[in-house]
Design a protein around this motif. Structure first.
Motif, PDB file in Angstrom:
ATOM      1  N   MET A  45       0.871  -1.177   0.000  1.00 53.76           N
ATOM      2  CA  MET A  45       0.000   0.000   0.000  1.00 53.76           C
ATOM      3  C   MET A  45       0.903   1.220   0.000  1.00 53.76           C
ATOM      4  O   MET A  45       1.199   1.796   1.038  1.00 53.76           O
ATOM      5  N   ALA A  46       1.389   1.584  -1.175  1.00 57.54           N
ATOM      6  CA  ALA A  46       2.448   2.581  -1.293  1.00 57.54           C
ATOM      7  C   ALA A  46       1.932   3.997  -1.064  1.00 57.54           C
ATOM      8  O   ALA A  46       1.125   4.504  -1.845  1.00 57.54           O
ATOM      9  N   ASN A  47       2.426   4.636   0.007  1.00 59.25           N
ATOM     10  CA  ASN A  47       2.057   6.029   0.261  1.00 59.25           C
ATOM     11  C   ASN A  47       2.715   6.979  -0.736  1.00 59.25           C
ATOM     12  O   ASN A  47       2.246   8.091  -0.948  1.00 59.25           O
ATOM     13  N   GLU A  48       3.823   6.527  -1.335  1.00 65.09           N
ATOM     14  CA  GLU A  48       4.537   7.410  -2.270  1.00 65.09           C
ATOM     15  C   GLU A  48       3.888   7.452  -3.650  1.00 65.09           C
ATOM     16  O   GLU A  48       4.269   8.260  -4.487  1.00 65.09           O
ATOM     17  N   ALA A  49       2.905   6.587  -3.892  1.00 66.37           N
ATOM     18  CA  ALA A  49       2.200   6.583  -5.174  1.00 66.37           C
ATOM     19  C   ALA A  49       0.839   7.246  -5.003  1.00 66.37           C
ATOM     20  O   ALA A  49       0.203   7.137  -3.964  1.00 66.37           O
ATOM     21  N   THR A  50       0.400   7.975  -6.046  1.00 69.86           N
ATOM     22  CA  THR A  50      -0.943   8.549  -6.035  1.00 69.86           C
ATOM     23  C   THR A  50      -1.826   7.754  -6.981  1.00 69.86           C
ATOM     24  O   THR A  50      -1.337   7.041  -7.861  1.00 69.86           O
ATOM     25  N   ALA A  51      -3.139   7.871  -6.800  1.00 67.57           N
ATOM     26  CA  ALA A  51      -4.051   7.004  -7.537  1.00 67.57           C
ATOM     27  C   ALA A  51      -5.134   7.802  -8.249  1.00 67.57           C
ATOM     28  O   ALA A  51      -5.582   8.846  -7.762  1.00 67.57           O
ATOM     29  N   GLY A  52      -5.561   7.268  -9.389  1.00 68.54           N
ATOM     30  CA  GLY A  52      -6.701   7.804 -10.118  1.00 68.54           C
ATOM     31  C   GLY A  52      -7.544   6.651 -10.622  1.00 68.54           C
ATOM     32  O   GLY A  52      -6.993   5.671 -11.128  1.00 68.54           O
ATOM     33  N   VAL A  53      -8.853   6.752 -10.460  1.00 67.19           N
ATOM     34  CA  VAL A  53      -9.743   5.659 -10.866  1.00 67.19           C
ATOM     35  C   VAL A  53     -10.931   6.230 -11.629  1.00 67.19           C
ATOM     36  O   VAL A  53     -11.530   7.225 -11.207  1.00 67.19           O
ATOM     37  N   ASP A  54     -11.258   5.599 -12.740  1.00 71.31           N
ATOM     38  CA  ASP A  54     -12.437   6.021 -13.506  1.00 71.31           C
ATOM     39  C   ASP A  54     -12.720   4.974 -14.578  1.00 71.31           C
ATOM     40  O   ASP A  54     -11.811   4.226 -14.980  1.00 71.31           O
ATOM     41  N   TYR A  55     -13.954   4.931 -15.040  1.00 69.94           N
ATOM     42  CA  TYR A  55     -14.263   4.032 -16.152  1.00 69.94           C
ATOM     43  C   TYR A  55     -13.673   4.553 -17.457  1.00 69.94           C
ATOM     44  O   TYR A  55     -13.544   3.808 -18.416  1.00 69.94           O
ATOM     45  N   ASN A  56     -13.326   5.822 -17.498  1.00 64.78           N
ATOM     46  CA  ASN A  56     -12.596   6.382 -18.634  1.00 64.78           C
ATOM     47  C   ASN A  56     -11.107   6.428 -18.256  1.00 64.78           C
ATOM     48  O   ASN A  56     -10.724   7.178 -17.352  1.00 64.78           O
ATOM     49  N   PRO A  57     -10.252   5.626 -18.899  1.00 64.61           N
ATOM     50  CA  PRO A  57      -8.832   5.593 -18.517  1.00 64.61           C
ATOM     51  C   PRO A  57      -8.148   6.948 -18.633  1.00 64.61           C
ATOM     52  O   PRO A  57      -7.233   7.255 -17.867  1.00 64.61           O
ATOM     53  N   ASP A  58      -8.590   7.772 -19.570  1.00 63.76           N
ATOM     54  CA  ASP A  58      -8.012   9.102 -19.749  1.00 63.76           C
ATOM     55  C   ASP A  58      -8.225   9.953 -18.496  1.00 63.76           C
ATOM     56  O   ASP A  58      -7.308  10.622 -18.008  1.00 63.76           O
ATOM     57  N   ILE A  59      -9.431   9.901 -17.962  1.00 62.74           N
ATOM     58  CA  ILE A  59      -9.740  10.656 -16.751  1.00 62.74           C
ATOM     59  C   ILE A  59      -9.010  10.062 -15.549  1.00 62.74           C
ATOM     60  O   ILE A  59      -8.526  10.796 -14.677  1.00 62.74           O
ATOM     61  N   ALA A  60      -8.897   8.728 -15.495  1.00 60.85           N
ATOM     62  CA  ALA A  60      -8.168   8.086 -14.392  1.00 60.85           C
ATOM     63  C   ALA A  60      -6.712   8.543 -14.369  1.00 60.85           C
ATOM     64  O   ALA A  60      -6.144   8.811 -13.298  1.00 60.85           O
ATOM     65  N   ILE A  61      -6.083   8.633 -15.537  1.00 64.21           N
ATOM     66  CA  ILE A  61      -4.692   9.106 -15.633  1.00 64.21           C
ATOM     67  C   ILE A  61      -4.589  10.538 -15.128  1.00 64.21           C
ATOM     68  O   ILE A  61      -3.701  10.886 -14.345  1.00 64.21           O
ATOM     69  N   THR A  62      -5.526  11.389 -15.567  1.00 68.01           N
ATOM     70  CA  THR A  62      -5.496  12.787 -15.145  1.00 68.01           C
ATOM     71  C   THR A  62      -5.634  12.908 -13.636  1.00 68.01           C
ATOM     72  O   THR A  62      -4.924  13.680 -12.984  1.00 68.01           O
ATOM     73  N   LYS A  63      -6.536  12.133 -13.053  1.00 68.50           N
ATOM     74  CA  LYS A  63      -6.731  12.176 -11.596  1.00 68.50           C
ATOM     75  C   LYS A  63      -5.454  11.785 -10.859  1.00 68.50           C
ATOM     76  O   LYS A  63      -5.088  12.420  -9.854  1.00 68.50           O
ATOM     77  N   ALA A  64      -4.772  10.735 -11.337  1.00 67.77           N
ATOM     78  CA  ALA A  64      -3.533  10.300 -10.682  1.00 67.77           C
ATOM     79  C   ALA A  64      -2.457  11.379 -10.790  1.00 67.77           C
ATOM     80  O   ALA A  64      -1.713  11.633  -9.824  1.00 67.77           O
ATOM     81  N   LEU A  65      -2.359  12.020 -11.946  1.00 67.12           N
ATOM     82  CA  LEU A  65      -1.367  13.081 -12.145  1.00 67.12           C
ATOM     83  C   LEU A  65      -1.678  14.298 -11.274  1.00 67.12           C
ATOM     84  O   LEU A  65      -0.783  14.879 -10.644  1.00 67.12           O
ATOM     85  N   VAL A  66      -2.955  14.697 -11.225  1.00 68.22           N
ATOM     86  CA  VAL A  66      -3.335  15.855 -10.411  1.00 68.22           C
ATOM     87  C   VAL A  66      -3.021  15.592  -8.942  1.00 68.22           C
ATOM     88  O   VAL A  66      -2.461  16.445  -8.243  1.00 68.22           O
ATOM     89  N   GLU A  67      -3.331  14.390  -8.468  1.00 73.12           N
ATOM     90  CA  GLU A  67      -3.053  14.063  -7.070  1.00 73.12           C
ATOM     91  C   GLU A  67      -1.551  14.044  -6.796  1.00 73.12           C
ATOM     92  O   GLU A  67      -1.104  14.404  -5.693  1.00 73.12           O
ATOM     93  N   HIS A  68      -0.762  13.628  -7.794  1.00 68.92           N
ATOM     94  CA  HIS A  68       0.695  13.633  -7.641  1.00 68.92           C
ATOM     95  C   HIS A  68       1.192  15.053  -7.315  1.00 68.92           C
ATOM     96  O   HIS A  68       2.005  15.241  -6.394  1.00 68.92           O
ATOM     97  N   PHE A  69       0.698  16.039  -8.040  1.00 72.37           N
ATOM     98  CA  PHE A  69       1.145  17.417  -7.807  1.00 72.37           C
ATOM     99  C   PHE A  69       0.458  18.033  -6.592  1.00 72.37           C
ATOM    100  O   PHE A  69       1.038  18.893  -5.918  1.00 72.37           O
ATOM    101  N   GLU A  70      -0.754  17.586  -6.304  1.00 72.00           N
ATOM    102  CA  GLU A  70      -1.435  18.012  -5.075  1.00 72.00           C
ATOM    103  C   GLU A  70      -0.591  17.656  -3.858  1.00 72.00           C
ATOM    104  O   GLU A  70      -0.431  18.457  -2.928  1.00 72.00           O
ATOM    105  N   ARG A  71      -0.030  16.449  -3.849  1.00 70.75           N
ATOM    106  CA  ARG A  71       0.817  16.009  -2.725  1.00 70.75           C
ATOM    107  C   ARG A  71       2.026  16.936  -2.566  1.00 70.75           C
ATOM    108  O   ARG A  71       2.454  17.231  -1.453  1.00 70.75           O
TER     109      ARG A  71
END
Length: 287
Positions: A45-71
């Motif tokens: 359960m890696a705290n150093e990784a951020t996650a994005g989930v969606d039925y649209n993979p494009d949106i899931a990628i964006t969510k993971a990237l946004v959370e990466h910079f949010e951190r």
């Protein structure tokens, strides 16, 4: 977020001179799970990784990237001693691409719903007189959604579960809902996942709660397979309940039915976390 949000956001990251993290992606029943990280995670359960989930993979990628910079924004706030970042855990922090329409509103809304979920769940768990509804997944409208049903059935092939219960705590909501899912793992214990949002978007709330449940389930299956030792408190808690040591605690809570409503307190923090470096890329808010 738009259908091509990932491509647009990656361009923005490059244009502002930021480094793009590495990405991993997998899908269960059409639900895409994306992890973003700079260094390969060494824990399950890696705290150093951020996650994005969606039925649209494009949106899931964006969510993971946004959370990466949010951190990064939150960590910088902690380092600067920002009062709104005093609690080192990033509860109630959310970000949104600066270039998106209504970015400030969306960032604040997501931060509020994360804070709401954490607060209501914790209060419900600690106070057994707080009321809630409870239904097995097969008896809910969610089970009529073929996409959700397929996702749950495919997840069951990864980690067989005996049952999934949908819990909805009672609180003075003003049109908001918190959903908590508990899955009983075949031969073991319980895993869970929760989310909050507008009562008008219960389907979206359920998907986010289900995504968290699945992430915990996949982590539990890896622990069982690898016999790895838990490292963080998060992992220790996951294994305590997932392997069955906490079964009686969960069952006791699920079997206590009262009708008390939780009254929500005013927010202590409701403010943007400013970042001279990254404000051009994302809006970051905390509730």
């Amino acid at each position: 977020m738009s259908q091509d949000s990932a491509v647009s956001f990656v361009k923005e990251i490059k244009n502002f001179g930021f480094e793009i993290p590495k990405l991993q992606i997998f899908s269960i029943g059409g639900l895409s799970f994306v992890s973003a990280f700079e260094v390969e995670p060494k824990t399950i359960m890696a705290n150093e990784a951020t996650a994005g989930v969606d039925y649209n993979p494009d949106i899931a990628i964006t969510k993971a990237l946004v959370e990466h910079f949010e951190r990064k924004v939150f960590s910088a706030g902690v380092d600067r001693g920002e009062p709104i970042c005093k609690r080192r855990h990033s509860d109630g922090v959310a970000a949104y691409p600066q270039s998106a329409n209504g970015a400030k509103i969306s960032a604040r809304e997501n931060a509020y719903y994360e804070a709401l979920e954490r607060f209501v769940w914790a209060k419900w768990w600690d106070d057994d007189k707080m009321g809630f509804s409870s239904e097995f997944i097969e008896n809910t409208n969610f089970w009529r959604n073929l996409r959700l049903k397929t996702t749950i059935e495919e997840f069951n092939e990864v980690l067989p579960v005996d049952s999934v219960r949908v819990i909805e705590p009672y609180f003075e909501s003003s049109g908001q809902s918190v959903l908590i899912l508990f899955a009983k793992v075949n031969g073991y214990g319980f895993i869970s996942g929760g989310a909050a949002g507008s009562s008008k978007k219960r389907g979206e709330i359920f998907v986010r709660a289900l995504a968290e449940l699945i992430r915990h389930g996949i982590a539990l299956s890896r622990f069982i397979e690898t016999k790895s030792e838990p490292v963080s408190f998060y992992e220790k808690r996951l294994l305590y309940f997932g392997l069955g040591d906490g079964n009686q605690i969960v069952e006791d809570r699920l079997n206590k039915h009262f009708e008390e409503l939780l009254k929500l307190p005013p927010l202590e923090i409701d403010s943007e976390i400013k970042s001279e470096k990254m404000d051009q890329l994302i809006v970051t808010h905390r509730c």
